[in-house]
Design an enzyme around this catalytic site. Sequence first.
Site, mmCIF file in Angstrom:
data_model
loop_
_atom_site.group_PDB
_atom_site.id
_atom_site.type_symbol
_atom_site.label_atom_id
_atom_site.label_comp_id
_atom_site.label_asym_id
_atom_site.label_seq_id
_atom_site.Cartn_x
_atom_site.Cartn_y
_atom_site.Cartn_z
ATOM 1 N N GLU A 1 0.798 -1.229 0.000
ATOM 2 C CA GLU A 1 0.000 0.000 0.000
ATOM 3 C C GLU A 1 0.835 1.287 0.000
ATOM 4 O O GLU A 1 0.720 2.125 0.899
ATOM 5 C CB GLU A 1 -0.970 -0.019 1.187
ATOM 6 C CG GLU A 1 -1.913 -1.222 1.128
ATOM 7 C CD GLU A 1 -2.801 -1.359 2.352
ATOM 8 O OE1 GLU A 1 -2.760 -0.481 3.246
ATOM 9 O OE2 GLU A 1 -3.537 -2.357 2.438
ATOM 10 N N ASN B 1 2.099 -4.490 -3.537
ATOM 11 C CA ASN B 1 0.717 -4.873 -3.279
ATOM 12 C C ASN B 1 -0.079 -3.644 -2.857
ATOM 13 O O ASN B 1 0.399 -2.821 -2.073
ATOM 14 C CB ASN B 1 0.704 -5.924 -2.159
ATOM 15 C CG ASN B 1 -0.638 -6.610 -1.988
ATOM 16 O OD1 ASN B 1 -1.186 -7.135 -2.950
ATOM 17 N ND2 ASN B 1 -1.151 -6.640 -0.765
ATOM 18 N N HIS C 1 -10.462 -5.920 -2.495
ATOM 19 C CA HIS C 1 -11.514 -5.855 -1.478
ATOM 20 C C HIS C 1 -12.705 -5.150 -2.131
ATOM 21 O O HIS C 1 -12.760 -3.917 -2.166
ATOM 22 C CB HIS C 1 -11.020 -5.105 -0.250
ATOM 23 C CG HIS C 1 -9.870 -5.769 0.441
ATOM 24 N ND1 HIS C 1 -9.988 -7.010 1.040
ATOM 25 C CD2 HIS C 1 -8.581 -5.390 0.619
ATOM 26 C CE1 HIS C 1 -8.824 -7.352 1.572
ATOM 27 N NE2 HIS C 1 -7.953 -6.397 1.319
ATOM 28 N N GLU D 1 -5.986 -10.438 -2.158
ATOM 29 C CA GLU D 1 -6.758 -10.327 -0.915
ATOM 30 C C GLU D 1 -8.251 -10.243 -1.222
ATOM 31 O O GLU D 1 -8.968 -9.410 -0.677
ATOM 32 C CB GLU D 1 -6.310 -9.098 -0.107
ATOM 33 C CG GLU D 1 -4.827 -9.081 0.230
ATOM 34 C CD GLU D 1 -4.419 -7.905 1.102
ATOM 35 O OE1 GLU D 1 -5.304 -7.298 1.758
ATOM 36 O OE2 GLU D 1 -3.218 -7.574 1.118
ATOM 37 N N ASP E 1 -12.035 -10.334 -1.295
ATOM 38 C CA ASP E 1 -13.315 -10.575 -0.630
ATOM 39 C C ASP E 1 -14.341 -9.638 -1.260
ATOM 40 O O ASP E 1 -13.986 -8.608 -1.839
ATOM 41 C CB ASP E 1 -13.253 -10.422 0.897
ATOM 42 C CG ASP E 1 -12.575 -9.142 1.364
ATOM 43 O OD1 ASP E 1 -12.737 -8.090 0.715
ATOM 44 O OD2 ASP E 1 -11.883 -9.177 2.391
#
Length: 458
Positions: A159, A200, A236, A264, A266
Site C-alpha cells: 500500500e 501490493n 476488497h 486479498e 473478498d
Amino acid sequence: MKVRNLRRAVCAAAAAALLVAGAAPAGHAADGPVLRELAAAKGVYYGTAVTASKLSGAYASLAGGQFGSITPGNEMKWGSVEPARGSYDWSGADAVVDFAEAHGQQVRGHTLVWHSQLPGWVSGGSWTADALRTVMTGHIATEAGRYQGRIDHWDVVNEPFDEDGTRRPSVFQTVIGDGYIEDALRAARAADPAAKLYLNDYNIEGVNAKSDAMYELVKSLKARGVPLDGVGLQAHLIVGQVPATLRANLQRFADLGVDVAITELDIRMPLPATDAKLAQQKADYKAVTQACLAVARCAGVTVWGFTDADSWIPDVFPGQGAATPYDEGLRPKPAYFGIAEALGWSGGTGPVTGCAVTYTVQNQWSTGFTAQVTVRNTGSATIPGWRLGWSWPSSGQRVTQAWNATVTQSGTAVTAANASYNGTIAPGSAVGFGVNGTWSGSNPAPAGFTLNGAACSA
C-alpha cells in the site's frame, strides 16, 4: 510459476449429511469440488489468508484441503514479529509456514514494509534517512532471511499510494523518500533470492489514478533494473461492483514484464445476506477468477479469509459482511461454486440419453418438509457424473439441508450434484438423495427436472 506437488488433505466422509450450498457439517470436509486441484489444472493457484491460532479442526481441514496457497493474515507483519526492538516472536509465522509445508501449499509472505501495524518504536521513532533505511533493510534481511527458500511470493512493500495516486506519507516515505521502495526490493532479493517479489495495494483493480501511479512506478523500477517480479491487486470489492477494466488492467501490468495476482479477494455486501445478493456475489467471484485466468501472467487468486467467521469486514465496515466463500458455520456459499465454475468445474458432465426422476415428500409439517429424490438412468450409456436441476413452483420453498448430494439454491432454482461416492449411474440403475426444507404458502412438487442439462421424465 512454481506449483508444488499437491496433496489433498481432506478425506470426504461417505454418506455424510451435506448442508445447503453443498456444505458438510462443521468439522467435516465439503464433498464438493476442490479448488486447489481445479486451479492447478489451469496452471494457477487458489489460496487463502489464514489465522494461525485457528489452524485446527474443521478450519484447518478446509484451509489445507481446498487451497493451494496460504497467506498469514497478520503473523508476518512487523508489529507481530518484532513488537519491541530486537525482541522477536516467530511463533505465528512459523505455524503458518509449517502448516503450508505439511499440506503441500505455497506461501505468500505478507508483508515486509507497510505503513500500518508497525511497532511503535518504528512508527514513532526519531529517524534520519540513513538510520531508518538501515532499520528497514535490517528487518527485511532478518525476516526474509529466516524463511529463505520457503516463501514463494513476498509482498515486499504494501500500500504505497493514496487514492489520488500520490505517495502515501508513511514513515518510510516521509523520512527516506521515494527511494525506500527500491531499497526494500533490493534488500528482499538479497535475503531471499528465489522468492518472487511483489508490490501490493488496494483499489488498483480497475484503471484509475491509483493504478496509473502503480503502473508508472512498476515501469520505472523495471527500466532501472530494480528486482520486481509481480504486482498484487488486493480486490476488497463490493457486491455488484467488480471493475469493468479489471482484465485489461491486469494485462497492462503483465505487459510490463511482471506477474500479477489477486491477493486479498473478498466481496462484501450490506447485511443481511439475501438470495439475490449471494447470487450476485457468486457471479462476482466467478468474474474475478475468470479475469485472472484470461491473463497469461496471472499467477493466482487469494481470498482474504475463506470463512465469514474469520473476516475483517464487519469490524471495519459496520453493517456489511458475508464477504467470503464460506459462511460462519464453514458451509460453502454460492460464491464457492462460482469460483469452482470459473476454474472449470461443471458438476455432473456425463452424457444423458434418458432419465427419470421421482420426487416424494416423506414428511411435511406446518413450516417444513423432508423429501426423497431418486434419479434413474433410463438410457443406454453410463452417466459418470450427475447434476440435477429444478425450480420450486413457490417462492416460499427453500432447501435447508441435504444428504448424499451437494445442493445449492439461488432464488427458486436448485441444483444437486453427486457426491464423490455416488456419481456413476449405470443404465437401469438409480441413485437417491434427500433434502429437508422450509415452505410458506404452499409446498408443491417441482414440475420438471434436468439431468446434466437434459430433460427427465418426472
